[in-house]
Write an enzyme that holds these catalytic residues in place. Structure first.
Site, mmCIF file in Angstrom:
data_model
loop_
_atom_site.group_PDB
_atom_site.id
_atom_site.type_symbol
_atom_site.label_atom_id
_atom_site.label_comp_id
_atom_site.label_asym_id
_atom_site.label_seq_id
_atom_site.Cartn_x
_atom_site.Cartn_y
_atom_site.Cartn_z
ATOM 1 N N GLY A 65 0.781 -1.235 0.000
ATOM 2 C CA GLY A 65 0.000 0.000 0.000
ATOM 3 C C GLY A 65 0.807 1.277 0.000
ATOM 4 O O GLY A 65 1.836 1.401 -0.668
ATOM 5 N N ILE A 66 0.339 2.236 0.779
ATOM 6 C CA ILE A 66 0.943 3.567 0.816
ATOM 7 C C ILE A 66 2.378 3.504 1.352
ATOM 8 O O ILE A 66 3.277 4.141 0.813
ATOM 9 C CB ILE A 66 0.082 4.520 1.670
ATOM 10 N N TYR B 59 -12.874 4.696 15.359
ATOM 11 C CA TYR B 59 -11.828 4.924 14.365
ATOM 12 C C TYR B 59 -11.413 6.387 14.333
ATOM 13 O O TYR B 59 -10.216 6.706 14.280
ATOM 14 C CB TYR B 59 -12.302 4.489 12.981
#
Length: 276
Positions: free
Chosen positions: A17-18, A164
């Protein structure tokens, strides 16, 4: 200062991913990259391990060190940082990329999931920063860059998934505090956040997201590179949006970051400004 050649980056969650995109961008400069993540064994549902990431980094021209590390565990972080210093002699940059996500309401959030997000996101960011800082303070151009949004108290971001949001904003507030605490000592502490949803495995946690309406992680990698090659005393305490920064640095073609340039893009969470 336009290159990361010879710099040592400690990147959490860099197996995919990132985090991996940022690692590969640094590798193309000839940087040393530490892949600090839990994924040491291949998982069909989540492709990528610390070993495959390290191999990709070295193919791009960087030096890699794969370290299995759960950033919830103090001793594992201490050991990972010690291995980094033993291998590369120090640390120039910390990327707090590792993050846990669970976009559900209060009654649908098990406390085990709540604790995971709190421990990885806010506590993990604080722990990794605390552990790396003695080495960053010796670096020529030290940076801490955290993948976190601008602080936002708008109830519309808290109501749907308070657990979250609390954990993610914890990363933002750690950034705010560290930036001020270490400003005089020349350590740049900034946060980076995408203007649009990014095409990673995490989007599977967001109901209804269409991959075609996302951007590739490369946009964050390029934005991170722009931040990390800026003198640390000239840029600290900022909550940077990827597209805004790149436009300010002269980028005009954003279609190359889009999964499908013909699709309308999805705005990311926690941003009040609407996409055009």
């Amino acid at each position: 200062m336009s290159t990361l050649r010879g710099k040592t980056l400690f990147i959490t969650g860099a197996s995919r991913g990132i985090g991996l995109a940022i690692a590969l961008r640094a590798a193309r400069d000839g940087a040393n990259v530490v892949v600090a993540a839990k994924s040491s064994v291949s998982n069909p549902k989540l492709p990528g391990t610390i070993h495959s990431a390290a191999e990709a980094i070295e193919k791009e021209g960087g030096q890699a060190l794969a370290v299995k590390c759960d950033i919830r565990e103090d001793e594992q972080v201490l050991a990972a940082v010690a291995q980094t210093v033993d291998r590369f002699g120090g640390i120039d940059i910390l990327i707090n990329n590792a993050s846990a996500i669970w976009l559900r309401g209060t009654l649908d959030t098990p406390m085990k999931r709540f604790d995971l997000m709190s421990q990885v996101n806010a506590r993990g960011t604080f722990l990794c920063s605390q552990t790396c800082l003695p080495h960053l303070l010796k670096a020529e151009n030290p940076h801490i860059l955290t993948l976190a949004p601008p602080p936002n108290l708008d109830p519309r971001w808290w109501g749907p998934h308070a657990g979250y949001t609390l954990a993610k904003m914890g990363m933002s507030f750690v950034t705010l505090g560290l930036a001020e605490e270490f400003r005089a000592q020349g350590v740049a502490v900034n946060a980076l956040w995408p203007r649009t949803v990014i095409a990673t495995d995490a989007i599977n946690m967001i109901p209804g997201v269409q991959l075609a309406r996302c951007r590739y992680p490369d946009i964050l990698a390029d934005a991170a590179h722009a931040i990390l090659t800026t003198p640390s005393r000239e840029l600290t305490g900022h909550f940077v949006i990827d597209e805004t920064l790149l436009r300010a640095r002269g980028v005009v073609d954003f279609d190359r970051y889009a999964v499908d340039p013909g699709q309308a893009l999805l705005p990311d969470l926690f941003l009040d400004e609407a996409l055009p």
